[in-house]
Structures are given as structure tokens and as C-alpha cells.
Design an enzyme around this catalytic site. Sequence first.
Site, PDB file in Angstrom:
ATOM      1  N   LYS A 133     -20.940  43.573  -4.094  1.00  0.00           N
ATOM      2  CA  LYS A 133     -20.989  44.316  -2.837  1.00  0.00           C
ATOM      3  C   LYS A 133     -21.396  45.739  -3.209  1.00  0.00           C
ATOM      4  O   LYS A 133     -20.640  46.469  -3.849  1.00  0.00           O
ATOM      5  CB  LYS A 133     -19.623  44.308  -2.156  1.00  0.00           C
ATOM      6  CG  LYS A 133     -19.638  45.032  -0.827  1.00  0.00           C
ATOM      7  CD  LYS A 133     -18.374  44.727  -0.039  1.00  0.00           C
ATOM      8  CE  LYS A 133     -18.467  45.239   1.378  1.00  0.00           C
ATOM      9  NZ  LYS A 133     -18.540  46.690   1.481  1.00  0.00           N
ATOM     10  N   LYS A 172     -20.852  34.073   0.343  1.00  0.00           N
ATOM     11  CA  LYS A 172     -21.529  33.594   1.557  1.00  0.00           C
ATOM     12  C   LYS A 172     -21.777  32.096   1.454  1.00  0.00           C
ATOM     13  O   LYS A 172     -22.101  31.606   0.364  1.00  0.00           O
ATOM     14  CB  LYS A 172     -22.900  34.273   1.713  1.00  0.00           C
ATOM     15  CG  LYS A 172     -22.847  35.778   1.813  1.00  0.00           C
ATOM     16  CD  LYS A 172     -24.229  36.404   1.776  1.00  0.00           C
ATOM     17  CE  LYS A 172     -24.101  37.913   1.724  1.00  0.00           C
ATOM     18  NZ  LYS A 172     -25.362  38.592   1.385  1.00  0.00           N
ATOM     19  N   CYS A 218       4.008  69.361  20.230  1.00  0.00           N
ATOM     20  CA  CYS A 218       3.179  70.110  21.189  1.00  0.00           C
ATOM     21  C   CYS A 218       4.028  71.161  21.887  1.00  0.00           C
ATOM     22  O   CYS A 218       5.251  71.137  21.802  1.00  0.00           O
ATOM     23  CB  CYS A 218       2.529  69.180  22.217  1.00  0.00           C
ATOM     24  SG  CYS A 218       3.660  68.543  23.461  1.00  0.00           S
ATOM     25  N   CYS A 276       5.547  60.442  21.853  1.00  0.00           N
ATOM     26  CA  CYS A 276       5.804  61.582  22.722  1.00  0.00           C
ATOM     27  C   CYS A 276       5.816  61.023  24.134  1.00  0.00           C
ATOM     28  O   CYS A 276       4.937  60.262  24.513  1.00  0.00           O
ATOM     29  CB  CYS A 276       4.685  62.598  22.561  1.00  0.00           C
ATOM     30  SG  CYS A 276       4.575  63.758  23.916  1.00  0.00           S
TER      31      CYS A 276
HETATM   32  S1  IVH Z   1     -23.979  40.761   3.671  1.00  0.00           S
HETATM   33  C1  IVH Z   1     -23.456  39.304   7.812  1.00  0.00           C
HETATM   34  N1  IVH Z   1     -24.120  41.414   1.154  1.00  0.00           N
HETATM   35  O1  IVH Z   1     -21.157  45.585   3.259  1.00  0.00           O
HETATM   36  C2  IVH Z   1     -23.174  40.017   6.602  1.00  0.00           C
HETATM   37  N2  IVH Z   1     -23.356  43.056   2.688  1.00  0.00           N
HETATM   38  O2  IVH Z   1     -18.844  45.234   5.145  1.00  0.00           O
HETATM   39  C3  IVH Z   1     -24.204  41.001   6.248  1.00  0.00           C
HETATM   40  N3  IVH Z   1     -22.880  45.226   1.678  1.00  0.00           N
HETATM   41  O3  IVH Z   1     -22.675  46.444   6.291  1.00  0.00           O
HETATM   42  C4  IVH Z   1     -23.860  41.761   5.066  1.00  0.00           C
HETATM   43  N4  IVH Z   1     -23.416  44.667  -0.377  1.00  0.00           N
HETATM   44  O4  IVH Z   1     -23.664  47.411   4.153  1.00  0.00           O
HETATM   45  C5  IVH Z   1     -23.792  41.821   2.388  1.00  0.00           C
HETATM   46  N5  IVH Z   1     -24.352  41.882  -1.095  1.00  0.00           N
HETATM   47  C6  IVH Z   1     -24.034  42.264   0.132  1.00  0.00           C
HETATM   48  C7  IVH Z   1     -23.596  43.581   0.389  1.00  0.00           C
HETATM   49  C8  IVH Z   1     -23.249  43.933   1.696  1.00  0.00           C
HETATM   50  C9  IVH Z   1     -22.993  45.641   0.406  1.00  0.00           C
HETATM   51  C10 IVH Z   1     -22.397  46.045   2.792  1.00  0.00           C
HETATM   52  C11 IVH Z   1     -23.292  46.081   4.001  1.00  0.00           C
HETATM   53  C12 IVH Z   1     -22.441  45.657   5.164  1.00  0.00           C
HETATM   54  C13 IVH Z   1     -21.075  45.864   4.630  1.00  0.00           C
HETATM   55  C14 IVH Z   1     -20.141  44.891   5.307  1.00  0.00           C
END
Ligand code: IVH
Length: 703
Positions: free
Chosen positions: A129, A302, A422, A444
Amino acid sequence: MPKAKQAVDSLTEAQARDELEKLAQEIAGHDKRYHAEDAPTISDAEYDALRRRNLAIEQRFPELVREDSPSRRVGAPVSEKFEKVRHKVPMLSLDNAFSDEDVVDFVARIRRYLKLDADAPVAMTAEPKIDGLSLSLRYEKGRLVSAATRGDGQEGENVTANARAVTDIPNVLDGEPPEVIEVRGEVYMTHADFFALNKRQEEAGKQTYVNPRNTAAGSLRQLDSSVTAARPLKFFAYAWGEVSDMPSDTQTGMVAALERYGFRVNDLMKRCESAEALLAQYRMIEEKRATLPYDIDGVVYKVDDLALQQRLGFVSRSPRWAIAHKFPAEKATTILNGIDIQVGRTGALTPVARLEPVTVGGVVVTNATLHNAEEIERLGVMIGDTVTVQRAGDVIPQILGVIEEKRPADAQAFEFPSVCPCELKTPVVREGIGSGVEGVVRRCSGEFACPFQRVEHLRHFVSRRAFDIDGLGDKQIEFFFNDPDLPVKAPGDIFTLARRDADNLKKLKDKEGWGATSAANLFDAIEARRSIALERVIYALGIRHVGEQTAKTLARAYGSWQEFHDAVLAVANGDAQAREEMDALDDIGDAVIDSLAHYFGEAHNRELVEALAGEIDVQEAERPTMDSPVAGKTIVFTGALERMSRDEAKAMAERLGAKVAGSVSKKTDLVVAGPGAGSKLKKAADLGVEVIDEDAWFERVGA
Ligand code: IVH
């Protein structure tokens, strides 16, 4: 001696076309060496001469200007702000997993949803990621035509000129790409480039940056694309939006296609057949993390088969077919200097730890949340203590514990206040959570009289998922809230700002921190939001328990502001039928209804809402208009389903524009019954509602 160039005036069209192509390549090469590698091979004067020649040819043959022309690439006209673009296919976010167990659950959940055997293999991919920012690039006939940031997932910013300045992003695709393809991925900066840039900034006496991610984000959102060009940004492709003709039916196949089209893809992606294999890849990537030249904050899993991805669909903003397994949070120790009380929009008092600044995972942390009085007690924390803090991703830092040996003699216990900080000093109340048990949240009791809550309400009102008014952020809200000439005390006041300013002697543009342009821009941005979607208005009111999803449900159900307004007023007045109708809506129960009734029951709130409604033009909500045979119908699933799980059945019906209800009533149009259906079947028969079995359902919807 370089060969003398032919005069532009005497070039034939074919020669001009050839030369423009060569110049585009040549100048792009120099840009890369100059901006990205810091190693130019020609003088500035020679470089300028190339660009001038390119421009001269383009001026004579304007129809030959290339999509990837250097005249478009760098120094494109500076726009005041970025235009908004709606994503045709929303840009989703990912759910998080924090432990091995979460990952095992995720895989099991997928099997259950798809009604697969517990040991049936489901191929999945595991990949890093990337800690950057996501970008969607649209190519038509192989050429880059637009680029947009993620924004809120529905609507991003048009950063096309800047994307063209990123050398890692092809202007023209290789291979045989589909007619239309939106390539999605992550813009990031390597550690080496980040440090080199910071060094250059420092030497030039300019601002330095906190971390590669923020630098990448800041660099991409520059109004002047020549600044973007000077920042060495990189891009990994890993996903897609609209595609006219899918080149593959698997995740791995799609990523391979993206690579053929000329994108950089991550070589740590692996196809795995079990949760164990995913976890093994996670460990491998985690071990490599420290030596990778870029930041990553977890591993994304995925489902590989795109047909299964389609069946799994998504819940609210995250797909069911993917998850991000985050690396453990980073920790550090520091001193707790004090505890402040913050009052939120709903009046909840939250203790916030003021810390001696400390760097945790590259970010300086000065505050941490302490949640509530019980948390302070549980941690046994005293002011002056040395504490361990943790930061995970974008979440607010947390205090994990106290190092008691380091407690100084003068450490002080914290006493939770019994009145709101406040000026009204309204008493703090603890709500019951049923059976006489008090909840942990202290509120509050001043509600809208409490200035803290009013400001928070206004902040929420203009926030990104609500009215999203450019140039009206937290700071400006606070400014207008306290400004004697142009006060904004309630949402409707925002929309009278321009009129009031025109009538005032003292103008906004002459005030400290403002100018003619910023004032005019703000008024324009407000004007642009005068016409707005119903769901945003409902969400923007900031009623407790009415989040974005609930607002969407209400908007779809009632369709127009008038209908929604009449319904909530009826509920607030105790109309049992109106209440029952609302209760029948998906995911709307007593907590939401009571909260709406409470809100609209208060005269003050009603005034505020009327004043706002008088200023804005609320668009009608989109009702499902699909031409599916079940669009607009109310369906009940009952008994055991064999080909799909109950969740999948519900999601499928909703995708087709139907409403799914839990019980059979006069309003039910269709009952889909599997073996073992009982009382619901009988009720359907009594009411004369049509009943079909699962196979007939698939036949009817043509799936
Ligand atoms: S898949 C439907 N793959 O993580 C899913 N996201 O929390 C589409 N990101 O907005 C995203 N590395 O900016 C995917 N290998 C990766 C990723 C990734 C970073 C980020 C991306 C997304 C966020 C989601």
C-alpha cells in the site's frame, strides 16, 4: 557545430510534424535531466532556444500542436484554483485490517458472501500500500486527456496540466490500449528525491517539507505546473476506472496490461490462494519495508477474479473484495504537558492531551486524544507524566500508557470539569445508555446556545462532504463567527455574506488577511454552492446520528427538500404514520428518528433551517430510474437462498434499483422465497403479494 535550422516559414507541413515530434521528445528528455535528475546536459540558453523553436512552429501550424507538446507540459497557464471533476466511476477507499485474524475473517467473509465452500480456493493478490495520493488518469485513443485527484471519491480536482508534468506518467500509451481507459494509481516521491528536494529548498532559504507523502500531494496541487515539473514525482498504476474494453478478466491480468501500456507497476505484487499465503507475502513486504526507496503503510489484498469482484460490490465507500492490512503503528515517548477540553459539534467534551512535541514515524505530534474521563482513569495518567504515544496512518495520535517510574513529584491529577468551558458555563450532562447505566460521553447541555457547538456546527456545515465551499475552512469560519461587521452565526448567514458585504461600509477585501481576489473568490465559491444536492443539505445540518449514508437514504426516499421537510416535521409533531414510513427505510431506526424529531422539534433549529432553505436551491435527489424489471419495487427475501447469500441478494436488488425490506407489508411488491420460508410466505399469500423462487428471480433480472 550544430546544423543550421531551416527557417520556420519554409517548413512543409510534413517537416513541421516531424520536427514537433522530435522537439517534444528532446525537450522532455532535458526536462527530466534538469528537474528529476538534477543533471542537465545543455545550457539554459540552448534549452530556451529549443522551446522557442517549438513555439514558433506551433504558431505557424496550430493544428499540429501535440497533446504532449512542451508548450502544454510546463508553464501552462496558471489557474486560480482547480476545477472540480466528477468521477464517472467513484474512487473508493479501503477498509483496514490490523491483525492476522482480521485477514482470516476477511477471506472467510468473502467465501460466505459468495456462498463458496470454506476450503474453496479464492485467488487474491497482495501488494504494497503506497503512502502517496491517488490519481485517476483518463486516456482516450491512447492519449492522456485528463487527470483528477481522488477528492472525496465522487468529485476530485482537475490536475491535468500537472499530471502532464510528471515524467512517470505517459502522455501517450504504448501497446494496444482500449479506446477509453482511466488508469488509477498512486503519486509518490522517493526518499532520495524527498531529501534532495528538502536540501535544495533549505539552501534556497525556502520552506522544507515534513514527509514524502505531503510533499508529493503539495507538488501535485501546485497552481503553476512548472513547479510540479520541478518536483520529482513518481507514479505506480494499480487500478482503473472506466474502461471501454477490458483487456483482462483478472486483477493480475489488468495490472500486466497497465504495464504494457507503459506504466510503472509494483513488482512486489503476488497472487495467493489462501489467507496464509497472503500473510506470508505481508511478512515478506514488511521485512523489505525499511529498504524500499519509498514509503508504504501496509499491504493491500484484492480478489483476483474480476467477475467475483463485481459480485462482491461495495459497502458505502469501500469494496467488499479488497482490504488494506496496515503495518503496526509507530510509537514514541514524550511528556504530557496538560489536558484541554474540546467541545465538539454535538457538545461532547473530549479531553485532548497537550504533548511535548515528539516525532513519531516522521511526523511531529503535539496533541493526542484521551477520548473521555474513563480513559484518563484507565491510563492513570497525570499531568507531567512521561507517556507512550502511537500514531497510525491519518488517525489522531493516541496515548498508550504511562511510564510510572518517570512520574515527577509535582505531577498533577486531572479533574474532569463539570461545566462546559464556554462562556455560558453550562452544566455537563452524562447520557444514559439504557437500564440506568450512564454513558461515558459528557455533553454540554447548552446545545445551540454554546458558542463552541455553534462554531463546530458551522465547520461541519462547510466541510468537504457537506457544502464543501472552497476557501471557507475552519479558520475562516472562526473569523466570520467573531467578525462584528460580517457575522456568520448560522448556516444561512453564509449565503447572505456577499449581499451584506455590498451594503457595508467596511468591506471584507479591506480586512486583515483578505484582499480583493480572495474576497471575490470566496463569494464566487459560495454562489457556486447555492444550488446543492439534497443529501448534502441533510448531512450538513449536523444532526446527531445522521451521517452521510443516512442522509443519502433519506434523500433518496423523500426525493425533494419539501417532502423531506414535511416528513420530519410530521414526525417531530408525533405523526405515527410518518414515523412508521421513516422506520421502514433501510438502516433507519429509532436513534435516527428520535434525533431528527428532537432537532426539528426545537423552534430555534426550525428557524435556522428555514433561513437556510430560503437562500439555497436544493436539487431533487436522483431516484433510481434504471430500466430494470425490479426498479422502484419493494422486495422481501425469505427462507434459505442457495445460489447467493442474503447479503449478496440484497446488494444485487439494490443495484437494480429495488428496495429491500425485512418484513412483508402492503407495500411489498415481490417476495423471493427459498426452502423453509414460513410466516412471511403466509403473510404474502394473505396480502396477495407475488411470490417467486430463487431461480425465477435470476430469470427475471436476467442474471
Ligand atoms: S486499491 C477500490 N491499491 O489507498 C480500491 N489502493 O485507502 C482502490 N493505495 O485511495 C484502491 N496503494 O490511494 C489500492 N496498491 C494499492 C494502493 C492503494 C495505496 C491508496 C489509494 C486509496 C487508498 C485507500
